[in-house]
Design a protein around this motif. Structure first.
Motif, short mmCIF file in Angstrom:
data_model
loop_
_atom_site.label_atom_id
_atom_site.label_comp_id
_atom_site.label_asym_id
_atom_site.label_seq_id
_atom_site.Cartn_x
_atom_site.Cartn_y
_atom_site.Cartn_z
N UNK A 116 -33.26 29.26 -31.03
CA UNK A 116 -33.20 28.50 -32.12
C UNK A 116 -33.52 27.26 -31.82
N UNK A 117 -34.34 26.67 -32.55
CA UNK A 117 -34.76 25.08 -32.35
C UNK A 117 -34.05 24.45 -33.37
N UNK A 118 -33.31 23.41 -33.11
CA UNK A 118 -32.46 22.85 -33.88
C UNK A 118 -33.19 22.08 -35.11
N UNK A 119 -32.52 21.75 -36.22
CA UNK A 119 -32.79 20.98 -37.26
C UNK A 119 -33.54 19.78 -36.72
N UNK A 120 -34.64 19.22 -37.35
CA UNK A 120 -35.14 17.73 -36.85
C UNK A 120 -34.27 16.86 -36.77
N UNK A 175 -20.67 25.11 -36.26
CA UNK A 175 -19.94 25.66 -37.47
C UNK A 175 -20.25 27.31 -37.34
N UNK A 176 -20.18 27.99 -36.65
CA UNK A 176 -20.26 29.43 -36.71
C UNK A 176 -19.90 29.85 -35.17
N UNK A 177 -19.63 31.13 -34.92
CA UNK A 177 -19.43 31.58 -33.59
C UNK A 177 -20.78 32.41 -33.24
N UNK A 178 -21.16 32.36 -31.99
CA UNK A 178 -22.39 33.08 -31.61
C UNK A 178 -21.82 33.93 -30.19
N UNK A 179 -22.98 34.78 -29.87
CA UNK A 179 -23.07 35.42 -28.68
C UNK A 179 -24.52 36.22 -28.48
N UNK A 180 -24.91 35.99 -27.14
CA UNK A 180 -26.24 36.30 -26.86
C UNK A 180 -26.28 37.51 -25.84
N UNK A 181 -27.12 38.39 -26.20
CA UNK A 181 -27.38 39.70 -25.63
C UNK A 181 -28.89 39.65 -25.06
N UNK A 182 -29.15 39.64 -24.00
CA UNK A 182 -30.63 39.81 -23.57
C UNK A 182 -30.67 39.56 -21.95
N UNK A 183 -31.83 40.00 -21.48
CA UNK A 183 -32.09 39.80 -20.07
C UNK A 183 -32.35 38.50 -19.57
N UNK A 184 -32.59 37.51 -20.57
CA UNK A 184 -33.09 36.20 -19.98
C UNK A 184 -32.02 35.32 -20.54
N UNK A 185 -31.86 34.19 -20.05
CA UNK A 185 -30.97 33.11 -20.75
C UNK A 185 -31.61 32.56 -22.07
N UNK A 186 -30.80 32.13 -22.67
CA UNK A 186 -31.38 31.63 -23.89
C UNK A 186 -30.83 30.34 -24.32
N UNK A 187 -31.78 29.22 -24.60
CA UNK A 187 -31.26 27.82 -24.78
C UNK A 187 -31.89 27.46 -25.97
N UNK A 188 -31.35 26.75 -27.05
CA UNK A 188 -31.74 26.01 -28.17
C UNK A 188 -31.17 24.59 -28.23
N UNK A 189 -31.76 23.51 -28.60
CA UNK A 189 -31.04 22.39 -28.68
C UNK A 189 -30.21 21.97 -27.34
N UNK A 190 -28.94 21.60 -27.68
CA UNK A 190 -28.35 21.44 -26.37
C UNK A 190 -27.43 22.62 -25.79
N UNK A 191 -27.62 23.65 -26.32
CA UNK A 191 -26.78 24.95 -26.08
C UNK A 191 -27.56 25.68 -25.17
N UNK A 192 -26.98 26.27 -23.90
CA UNK A 192 -27.64 27.14 -23.36
C UNK A 192 -26.67 28.43 -23.00
N UNK A 193 -27.15 29.51 -23.35
CA UNK A 193 -26.33 30.88 -23.15
C UNK A 193 -27.15 31.50 -21.92
N UNK A 194 -26.08 32.31 -21.23
CA UNK A 194 -26.48 33.10 -20.03
C UNK A 194 -27.30 34.28 -20.38
N UNK A 195 -27.96 34.92 -19.66
CA UNK A 195 -28.20 36.21 -19.75
C UNK A 195 -27.17 37.21 -19.84
N UNK A 196 -27.10 37.94 -20.63
CA UNK A 196 -26.05 38.95 -20.97
C UNK A 196 -26.42 40.57 -21.28
N UNK A 197 -26.42 41.34 -20.45
CA UNK A 197 -26.93 42.86 -20.59
C UNK A 197 -25.85 43.69 -20.95
#
Ligand SMILES: O=C(O)CCC(=O)C(=O)O
Ligand SMILES: [Fe+2]
Length: 390
Positions: free
Chosen positions: A1-5, A223-245
Motif C-alpha cells: 500500500x502506497x501511503x497518502x501523499x 490506526x489499525x492492526x495488520x498482518x501480511x501473508x505471502x512468499x515475499x516481503x511487503x513494504x509500503x511507506x516506512x513499514x516493512x513486513x517480512x514474508x510469512x507463509x
C-alpha cells in the motif's frame, strides 16, 4: 500500500506545478463514465450510481450481528442549523442608526431588552444588517453598501461522492491512464460463511500494530492492526513486513474461493483489523513496485460496515501534495459483511482510496486485500541477497 501523499509515496511528479494552475469546479476536469451492471446497458437497475452526500443515515448494509443497526445519527458534516435570527438579513439598509439622517430622525424604535441580546446598549447588533461593515466606519456615519453581485468571489463546489451500493461492474474512469474498473459482489459470502470466517480469522491471525513515519519523519502508530501473508516481503511507506507463509486454513479457503469465482490467482494478502470507528486507513493507492502494472486486487470485508471512499488523482504533471481534492470526482462504496470488491486495470494509477475514521460507534471489521506480489529487489535486505547468492 502506497501511503497518502502526506505520508510518503513514490513521486514521479515535479515538486512544483511549474506555474500551472489546477483545474477547479468543472473546467477541464477529467471525465468518468460509470456503467451499471454486467451488461453494457447503463440503464439496468443493477449497478445504479447516485450522487449522495457522505454518511447519509438512510444507508442500510448487511450486519454481521443480528442486533447490529447502522444508526449513523446526525451528520456533523451537514450544514449547521439555519440562522436563529432570520430577521437579521431583512433589516432595511436605509435604517442605519449610524447614518446622520437616521440619527436626526430620532434613532431606532425602542425594543425590550432580553438575555438573548448580546449588546444591550444597542438595539441593533453589528450582525443585524451591518455584516461586513467595519465599526470605525459605521461610527463615522457611513452607510452600508452591499457588494455588487459580480464582485462576489465564486468558491468551487465540493464534489459530492457517488454511492456504489449495487452489485456490478463499474468503469469508474477511462483516462488518463486507461480504463479504471471496480466490481462489487455484496453477498460474495453468505451470512453464515461470513460469520464463520470472521470468528476463525479473529482467532487465527496475530494482528500487529505497525509504527510508520509521517512526512516530517515523525513516528506514529497506525490506526489499525495488520498482518501480511505471502512468499515475499511487503513494504509500503516506512513499514516493512517480512514474508510469512503460515497461512491460517480459513484464510487459504477464502483465497481459493475468490480465485475460483473470478478466475484469478493471488500469492499474498494484507489483513487489516479495524478495532473501532477510530481505526481507518488514510488516502493511498495500492501501487507499490512489487505489485507491477495494473494490479488486480480483491478486497473481502467481514464484520462492521465501513465506507470505502475513492477519489480521482490530479491530472499528470500536477503535484499531488498541492492539489485541492475538494473538486475531485469521488465514489463511496459501503463495504458490508461478506462483500467482495475487485479493483483492476488502471484503478491504482488514477484513483486513491481510504477508509475514513468515523464519529459513530463502530464494531470491529476485518478486511483482506488479496494481491499478487512480485519480488522487489529494492526491498531485499543485504543479508537476504547474500543468502540468495549461495
Ligand atoms: O479496509 C479496506 O477496505 C481497505 C484496505 C486497504 O486499502 C489496503 O489494505 O490497502
Ligand atoms: Fe489499499
Amino acid at each position: 500500500m502506497a501511503a497518502h501523499p502526506q505520508e510518503a509515496r513514490r513521486a514521479p511528479y515535479p515538486s512544483s506545478q511549474n506555474g500551472r494552475t489546477q483545474s477547479r469546479g468543472g473546467g477541464n476536469r477529467q471525465k468518468s463514465r460509470i456503467q451499471g451492471g454486467w451488461a453494457a446497458d447503463a440503464h439496468q437497475p443493477r449497478g445504479r450510481v447516485q450522487a449522495r452526500g457522505r454518511g447519509q443515515p438512510n444507508f442500510r448494509g448487511r450486519g454481521y450481528h443480528p442486533t447490529l443497526q447502522c444508526n449513523l445519527g446526525p451528520d456533523p458534516t451537514q450544514e449547521p442549523p439555519s440562522d436563529p435570527n432570520p430577521q437579521a438579513q431583512e433589516y432595511p439598509p436605509g435604517l442605519n442608526p449610524y447614518a446622520p439622517e437616521f440619527k436626526s430622525a430620532g434613532g431606532p424604535p425602542k425594543q425590550e431588552q432580553s438575555q438573548d441580546m448580546p449588546y444591550p446598549e444597542h438595539t441593533v447588533t453589528p450582525h443585524q444588517g451591518y455584516f461586513g461593515q467595519p465599526h470605525d466606519l459605521m461610527h463615522q456615519g457611513y452607510k452600508y453598501i452591499p457588494p455588487a453581485p459580480e464582485e462576489q468571489v465564486s468558491v468551487p463546489e465540493e464534489t459530492k461522492p457517488k454511492m456504489i451500493e449495487e452489485d456490478g461492474e463499474y468503469i469508474i474512469s477511462e483516462e488518463p491512464s486507461g480504463k479504471s474498473r471496480i466490481v462489487l459482489f455484496k453477498n460474495f459470502l453468505s451470512q453464515e460463511e461470513a460469520d464463520e470466517a470472521l470468528c476463525q480469522l479473529e482467532q487465527e491471525i496475530k494482528f500487529k500494530q505497525q509504527v510508520n513515519k509521517n512526512r516530517a519523519g515523525k513516528d506514529y502508530l497506525e490506526p489499525r492492526l495488520v498482518r501480511w501473508f505471502g512468499e515475499h516481503p511487503y513494504a509500503y511507506s516506512k513499514v516493512r513486513m517480512e514474508a510469512n507463509e503460515e497461512w491460517p486454513p480459513a484464510l487459504l479457503r477464502l483465497k481459493e474461493k475468490i480465485e475460483k469465482k473470478n478466475d484469478l490467482t493471488f500469492n499474498s494478502v494484507l489483513a487489516n483489523l479495524y478495532r473501532t470507528g477510530k481505526d481507518g486507513v488514510a488516502w493511498h493507492s495500492d501501487d507499490e513496485y512489487g505489485l507491477r502494472e495494473q494490479p488486480k486486487i480483491a478486497s473481502l470485508s467481514l464484520g462492521e460496515t465501513r465506507m470505502f471512499e475513492m477519489r480521482k488523482k490530479p491530472p499528470k504533471g500536477i503535484n499531488p501534495y498541492e492539489f485541492d481534492y475538494t473538486t475531485s470526482e469521488k465514489l463511496t462504496v459501503p463495504l458490508t459483511h461478506g462483500a467482495l470488491l475487485l479493483m483492476t486495470d488502471h484503478t491504482q494509477d488514477d484513483w486513491q482510496h481510504q477508509v475514513p475514521k468515523e464519529y459513530h460507534d463502530k464494531q470491529k471489521r476485518i478486511n483482506l486485500t488479496f494481491r499478487t506480489i512480485y519480488p522487489d529487489a529494492r526491498h531485499e535486505r543485504k543479508q537476504d541477497r547474500v543468502l540468495k547468492l549461495d
